[in-house]
Design a protein around this motif. Sequence first.
Motif, PDB file in Angstrom:
ATOM      1  N   GLY A   1       0.824  -1.213   0.000  1.00  0.00           N
ATOM      2  CA  GLY A   1       0.000   0.000   0.000  1.00  0.00           C
ATOM      3  C   GLY A   1       0.849   1.249   0.000  1.00  0.00           C
ATOM      4  N   ARG A   2       1.955   1.235   0.758  1.00  0.00           N
ATOM      5  CA  ARG A   2       2.863   2.388   0.793  1.00  0.00           C
ATOM      6  C   ARG A   2       3.565   2.573  -0.547  1.00  0.00           C
ATOM      7  NH1 ARG A   2       6.675   1.913   5.889  1.00  0.00           N
ATOM      8  NH2 ARG A   2       7.395   3.911   5.051  1.00  0.00           N
ATOM      9  N   LEU A   3       3.914   1.435  -1.202  1.00  0.00           N
ATOM     10  CA  LEU A   3       4.548   1.534  -2.520  1.00  0.00           C
ATOM     11  C   LEU A   3       3.596   2.142  -3.542  1.00  0.00           C
ATOM     12  CD1 LEU A   3       6.453  -1.888  -2.678  1.00  0.00           C
ATOM     13  CD2 LEU A   3       7.456   0.387  -2.418  1.00  0.00           C
TER      14      LEU A   3
ATOM     15  N   ARG B   1      -7.694   0.648   6.057  1.00  0.00           N
ATOM     16  CA  ARG B   1      -9.050   0.207   5.714  1.00  0.00           C
ATOM     17  C   ARG B   1      -9.025  -0.903   4.678  1.00  0.00           C
ATOM     18  NH1 ARG B   1     -11.598   1.157   1.343  1.00  0.00           N
ATOM     19  NH2 ARG B   1     -10.181   2.855   0.771  1.00  0.00           N
ATOM     20  N   ARG B   2      -8.240  -0.698   3.624  1.00  0.00           N
ATOM     21  CA  ARG B   2      -8.206  -1.665   2.535  1.00  0.00           C
ATOM     22  C   ARG B   2      -7.590  -2.997   2.993  1.00  0.00           C
ATOM     23  NH1 ARG B   2     -10.868  -3.690  -1.397  1.00  0.00           N
ATOM     24  NH2 ARG B   2      -9.671  -4.228  -3.271  1.00  0.00           N
ATOM     25  N   SER B   3      -6.557  -2.933   3.835  1.00  0.00           N
ATOM     26  CA  SER B   3      -5.933  -4.153   4.341  1.00  0.00           C
ATOM     27  C   SER B   3      -6.935  -4.987   5.126  1.00  0.00           C
ATOM     28  CB  SER B   3      -4.729  -3.815   5.225  1.00  0.00           C
ATOM     29  OG  SER B   3      -3.710  -3.202   4.476  1.00  0.00           O
ATOM     30  N   GLN B   4      -7.713  -4.319   5.973  1.00  0.00           N
ATOM     31  CA  GLN B   4      -8.708  -5.048   6.765  1.00  0.00           C
ATOM     32  C   GLN B   4      -9.766  -5.680   5.862  1.00  0.00           C
ATOM     33  OE1 GLN B   4      -8.465  -5.709   9.938  1.00  0.00           O
ATOM     34  NE2 GLN B   4     -10.418  -6.845  10.017  1.00  0.00           N
ATOM     35  N   GLU B   5     -10.207  -4.944   4.842  1.00  0.00           N
ATOM     36  CA  GLU B   5     -11.190  -5.479   3.897  1.00  0.00           C
ATOM     37  C   GLU B   5     -10.667  -6.746   3.224  1.00  0.00           C
ATOM     38  OE1 GLU B   5     -13.273  -1.229   2.488  1.00  0.00           O
ATOM     39  OE2 GLU B   5     -11.918  -2.337   1.157  1.00  0.00           O
ATOM     40  N   LEU B   6      -9.404  -6.696   2.802  1.00  0.00           N
ATOM     41  CA  LEU B   6      -8.838  -7.824   2.079  1.00  0.00           C
ATOM     42  C   LEU B   6      -8.584  -9.017   2.996  1.00  0.00           C
ATOM     43  CD1 LEU B   6      -6.386  -5.852  -0.229  1.00  0.00           C
ATOM     44  CD2 LEU B   6      -8.419  -7.110  -0.957  1.00  0.00           C
ATOM     45  N   LEU B   7      -8.145  -8.753   4.212  1.00  0.00           N
ATOM     46  CA  LEU B   7      -7.933  -9.844   5.165  1.00  0.00           C
ATOM     47  C   LEU B   7      -9.243 -10.563   5.472  1.00  0.00           C
ATOM     48  CD1 LEU B   7      -5.435  -8.067   7.594  1.00  0.00           C
ATOM     49  CD2 LEU B   7      -4.918 -10.029   6.114  1.00  0.00           C
ATOM     50  N   GLU B   8     -10.315  -9.802   5.541  1.00  0.00           N
ATOM     51  CA  GLU B   8     -11.628 -10.411   5.771  1.00  0.00           C
ATOM     52  C   GLU B   8     -12.089 -11.182   4.541  1.00  0.00           C
ATOM     53  OE1 GLU B   8     -14.214  -7.260   6.938  1.00  0.00           O
ATOM     54  OE2 GLU B   8     -13.210  -6.932   8.868  1.00  0.00           O
ATOM     55  N   LEU B   9     -11.909 -10.586   3.361  1.00  0.00           N
ATOM     56  CA  LEU B   9     -12.340 -11.231   2.118  1.00  0.00           C
ATOM     57  C   LEU B   9     -11.624 -12.558   1.904  1.00  0.00           C
ATOM     58  CD1 LEU B   9     -13.838 -11.172  -0.640  1.00  0.00           C
ATOM     59  CD2 LEU B   9     -11.895  -9.880  -1.546  1.00  0.00           C
TER      60      LEU B   9
ATOM     61  N   ARG C   1      -3.539 -16.957  -1.260  1.00  0.00           N
ATOM     62  CA  ARG C   1      -4.623 -15.998  -1.005  1.00  0.00           C
ATOM     63  C   ARG C   1      -4.054 -14.631  -0.638  1.00  0.00           C
ATOM     64  NH1 ARG C   1      -6.858 -20.158   2.225  1.00  0.00           N
ATOM     65  NH2 ARG C   1      -7.076 -18.823   4.058  1.00  0.00           N
ATOM     66  N   LEU C   2      -2.993 -14.630   0.173  1.00  0.00           N
ATOM     67  CA  LEU C   2      -2.363 -13.357   0.531  1.00  0.00           C
ATOM     68  C   LEU C   2      -1.745 -12.705  -0.699  1.00  0.00           C
ATOM     69  CD1 LEU C   2      -1.456 -11.303   2.660  1.00  0.00           C
ATOM     70  CD2 LEU C   2       0.606 -12.688   2.998  1.00  0.00           C
ATOM     71  N   ASP C   3      -1.151 -13.505  -1.564  1.00  0.00           N
ATOM     72  CA  ASP C   3      -0.531 -12.980  -2.781  1.00  0.00           C
ATOM     73  C   ASP C   3      -1.570 -12.267  -3.642  1.00  0.00           C
ATOM     74  OD1 ASP C   3       1.775 -12.677  -4.439  1.00  0.00           O
ATOM     75  OD2 ASP C   3       0.999 -14.227  -5.753  1.00  0.00           O
ATOM     76  N   LEU C   4      -2.746 -12.869  -3.776  1.00  0.00           N
ATOM     77  CA  LEU C   4      -3.813 -12.232  -4.544  1.00  0.00           C
ATOM     78  C   LEU C   4      -4.310 -10.994  -3.823  1.00  0.00           C
ATOM     79  CD1 LEU C   4      -5.695 -12.138  -6.937  1.00  0.00           C
ATOM     80  CD2 LEU C   4      -7.147 -13.846  -5.837  1.00  0.00           C
ATOM     81  N   ALA C   5      -4.421 -11.058  -2.496  1.00  0.00           N
ATOM     82  CA  ALA C   5      -4.863  -9.896  -1.720  1.00  0.00           C
ATOM     83  C   ALA C   5      -3.920  -8.717  -1.915  1.00  0.00           C
ATOM     84  CB  ALA C   5      -4.953 -10.260  -0.235  1.00  0.00           C
ATOM     85  N   VAL C   6      -2.602  -8.999  -1.901  1.00  0.00           N
ATOM     86  CA  VAL C   6      -1.597  -7.952  -2.091  1.00  0.00           C
ATOM     87  C   VAL C   6      -1.768  -7.270  -3.443  1.00  0.00           C
ATOM     88  CG1 VAL C   6       0.873  -7.629  -2.527  1.00  0.00           C
ATOM     89  CG2 VAL C   6       0.122  -8.844  -0.485  1.00  0.00           C
ATOM     90  N   SER C   7      -2.097  -8.060  -4.478  1.00  0.00           N
ATOM     91  CA  SER C   7      -2.251  -7.485  -5.817  1.00  0.00           C
ATOM     92  C   SER C   7      -3.500  -6.615  -5.923  1.00  0.00           C
ATOM     93  CB  SER C   7      -2.297  -8.601  -6.863  1.00  0.00           C
ATOM     94  OG  SER C   7      -3.499  -9.343  -6.771  1.00  0.00           O
ATOM     95  N   LEU C   8      -4.378  -6.695  -4.911  1.00  0.00           N
ATOM     96  CA  LEU C   8      -5.629  -5.939  -4.939  1.00  0.00           C
ATOM     97  C   LEU C   8      -5.622  -4.728  -4.020  1.00  0.00           C
ATOM     98  CD1 LEU C   8      -8.157  -8.941  -4.791  1.00  0.00           C
ATOM     99  CD2 LEU C   8      -7.486  -7.629  -6.799  1.00  0.00           C
TER     100      LEU C   8
END
Length: 334
Positions: A106-108, A118-126, A147-154
């Motif tokens: 997200g910082r990058l 906010r977005r990290s929490q959404e993705l961790l839940e998803l 799953r984390l790899d896909l979450a990171v790309s989103l």
Amino acid sequence: MCMSEDNVIVVKGLRKSFKKLTVLDGIDLCVKRGTVLALLGPNGAGKTTTIRILSTLLLPDGGQAQINGLDVVKDADKVHRLIGLTGQYAAVDEYLTGRENLHMIGRLYRLSYPDIKRRSQELLELFDLVEASARAVKTYSGGMRRRLDLAVSLIASPPVIFLDEPTTGLDPRSRLIMWDIIKQLVAAGTTILLTTQDMDEADRLADKIVVIDGGKIIAEGTSDELKQRVGSERLEITIAGTSSFEAATKVFDNDGDGIHSDGKRRTLSLATEGGVHHLKQVLSRLDEAGVEVENVSFHRPTLDDVFLTLTGHTTGQQPDGEAEKNPPQQEART
């Protein structure tokens, strides 16, 4: 057809070679907004090379590729803001926690801290990773890493996502979870280009399928359209171990391209529309040749049948010398 404004991904005459090996030989394809296009092909067919060019990791030798009207070579920086990429291997930092991986990317992307949180929490839940979010990724299972790899790309909510064989090596449960997440993303308007060797995956997820072999597109259409090219049914015959498999194949030497043999499984697969009548004829011919049959079955065409009919081999096979010789590269996120 590819000139429509609904097409988010447009590829025209794309070419790429590595020394004397031609990997892409002038492919054309387009992907409509909010749909999934599955790119099928055996190892070395050019699928990953296509993804790397579209995601700006690799320069093409010729042709053109655009994402939302932006050229992937000339407008690479702008394209980065529109895409997410999940490669064949999880590209996450195993010494960081799941949440820290999301925050780092997200910082990058230069998101604000409140947006990252906010977005990290959404993705961790998803992705069902909340409980594991404070653990180092090196403690994750293979399915959790994917799953984390896909979450990171989103993390930056990209409208276009490239998934390069995203479920390879996953157990059945993790694979179903990934499929459900992909369906949710598409339902929300995300456009996805998916490469896979899993015919069931393409059947379930893709709105359109493109079959690539030897760097060329050899067929495209919906799953049903491609299956119709094979025929309504196939007759599969298993030859008994007491009989010569070579003798069995010779019985059908003059029957054209509708016959496929598998020496390891000792099976013959024949396109048929004659039902029981055709079965009687086939068994009679084998009996006259002194060939004993162990098992007979009918089944409707699958995408595996389509690929076998089109290429003469399965997705996991490749003709000699057609390996995709891309040099190893770190997957880029930004």
